[in-house]
Design a protein around this motif. Structure first.
Motif, PDB file in Angstrom:
ATOM      1  N   ASN A  56      27.058  59.318  -0.966  1.00 58.82           N
ATOM      2  CA  ASN A  56      28.459  59.083  -0.624  1.00 58.82           C
ATOM      3  C   ASN A  56      28.567  58.142   0.560  1.00 58.82           C
ATOM      4  O   ASN A  56      29.402  57.228   0.581  1.00 58.82           O
ATOM      5  N   PHE A  59      27.777  54.698  -0.576  1.00 57.77           N
ATOM      6  CA  PHE A  59      28.914  54.149  -1.333  1.00 57.77           C
ATOM      7  C   PHE A  59      29.947  53.554  -0.390  1.00 57.77           C
ATOM      8  O   PHE A  59      30.446  52.446  -0.598  1.00 57.77           O
ATOM      9  N   SER A 156      40.547  53.760   3.053  1.00 54.43           N
ATOM     10  CA  SER A 156      39.369  54.549   2.687  1.00 54.43           C
ATOM     11  C   SER A 156      39.668  56.039   2.775  1.00 54.43           C
ATOM     12  O   SER A 156      40.048  56.539   3.833  1.00 54.43           O
ATOM     13  N   ILE A 158      37.314  58.749   1.927  1.00 53.59           N
ATOM     14  CA  ILE A 158      35.940  59.070   1.545  1.00 53.59           C
ATOM     15  C   ILE A 158      35.680  60.565   1.717  1.00 53.59           C
ATOM     16  O   ILE A 158      35.777  61.097   2.822  1.00 53.59           O
ATOM     17  N   SER A 190      36.374  58.568  -2.778  1.00 55.45           N
ATOM     18  CA  SER A 190      35.324  59.385  -3.398  1.00 55.45           C
ATOM     19  C   SER A 190      35.740  60.842  -3.302  1.00 55.45           C
ATOM     20  O   SER A 190      36.365  61.268  -2.316  1.00 55.45           O
ATOM     21  N   VAL A 240      29.097  58.137  -7.279  1.00 57.45           N
ATOM     22  CA  VAL A 240      29.028  57.231  -6.129  1.00 57.45           C
ATOM     23  C   VAL A 240      27.715  56.451  -6.053  1.00 57.45           C
ATOM     24  O   VAL A 240      27.698  55.305  -5.617  1.00 57.45           O
ATOM     25  N   TRP A 243      27.939  53.092  -8.051  1.00 59.69           N
ATOM     26  CA  TRP A 243      28.910  52.029  -7.771  1.00 59.69           C
ATOM     27  C   TRP A 243      28.171  50.855  -7.130  1.00 59.69           C
ATOM     28  O   TRP A 243      27.778  50.924  -5.968  1.00 59.69           O
ATOM     29  N   TYR A 258      32.558  61.447  -7.660  1.00 59.21           N
ATOM     30  CA  TYR A 258      33.017  60.200  -8.243  1.00 59.21           C
ATOM     31  C   TYR A 258      33.482  59.258  -7.134  1.00 59.21           C
ATOM     32  O   TYR A 258      34.030  59.701  -6.104  1.00 59.21           O
ATOM     33  N   GLY A 259      33.294  57.973  -7.353  1.00 51.98           N
ATOM     34  CA  GLY A 259      33.798  56.979  -6.425  1.00 51.98           C
ATOM     35  C   GLY A 259      34.407  55.833  -7.191  1.00 51.98           C
ATOM     36  O   GLY A 259      34.027  55.535  -8.324  1.00 51.98           O
TER      37      GLY A 259
END
Length: 265
Positions: A56, A59, A156, A158, A190, A240, A243, A258-259
């Protein structure tokens, strides 16, 4: 220093804290035994938790660098967490020294470490705003004193939204923030999913709940709803680690986060 003039904040070391547990996952030192205990319980349940935290973070770094290289010069990072180098402003200002970065958090842990966030490039701006992520209007009001919201901003979020349930306004939060930004702005997001390892994630959520922390896992479709009205950049919404991956995967097995990155038309 915005939002940091008050007296030293009270830090409760008797209960685990998400930012400190995440710091422990990343190998940081700004955590306490209660945080390490929860972190070890989670990693005993899910050996991929450490990989997920590191993936993460990577990412965030890749997404920030990609947007800075694409010309974005303003960044608004909400739910900042404890500083871990390289942080977002270091990535952005390594590409564009004049980049302006605003970190937002309403956490005494982050407040105590805010000075570490404010060491940006002389040509740019790096600032910290104390505000609650669930109050997007206050965030926008305070950020507008530092950023030009009539020009593109990279927003962002995150590893934030899995701490905000839909009933607590997760979608309103995102739509309010994104809606106030200029065309050309981007959303970097994310969040946790149970699509790949439902049982491990379920047990991880239970471990956090035992520590007094609520988590929400979302499906690919549910994550996609946060990007409604925006244009997803390639490769879309993916784990992530996938990506725009620059190197071989770190270990085996899926990453339950997920990102995605999307641009506002």
């Amino acid at each position: 220093m915005t939002g940091t003039e008050s007296a030293a904040p009270y830090i409760d070391t008797t209960r685990p804290h998400p930012a400190r547990v995440y710091d422990w996952f990343l190998g940081g030192k700004d955590n306490y035994p209660v945080d390490e205990e929860l972190g070890r319980r989670i990693t005993a349940i899910d050996r991929g938790a450490l990989r997920a935290a590191r993936a993460n973070r990577a990412f965030m770094q890749r997404a920030t660098r990609a947007l800075a290289e694409d010309g974005v010069r303003q960044f608004l990072d909400i739910g900042t967490g404890i500083p871990t180098e390289p942080n977002l402003h270091q990535i952005a200002q390594s590409v564009a020294p004049e980049a302006r970065v605003v970190y937002v958090d309403n956490d005494p842990i982050v407040l105590a470490h805010a000075s570490a966030l404010l060491r940006g490039s002389p040509a740019g701006v790096t600032e910290y705003v104390q505000a609650d992520a669930r109050d997007p209007h206050a965030i926008l009001d305070r950020a507008a004193g530092i950023l030009d919201l009539d020009r593109p901003v990279a927003l962002s979020l995150i590893a934030l939204l899995h701490f905000v349930a839909d009933d607590d306004g997760a979608h309103d939060l995102v739509s309010t923030l994104a809606g106030a930004l200029a065309p050309g702005s981007c959303l970097v997001l994310s969040t946790m999913t149970a699509d790949f390892e439902p049982e491990n994630v379920r047990r991880g959520i239970a471990a956090y709940a035992a520590g007094g922390v609520t988590l929400v896992a979302r499906t690919h479709t549910e994550v996609g709803a946060f990007f409604e009205g925006l244009r997803l950049l390639e490769p879309g919404i993916v784990p992530v680690a996938d990506w725009r991956r620059e190197e071989a995967p770190d270990g085996d097995g899926p990453i339950s986060l997920y990102g995605g990155v999307a641009r506002k038309p």
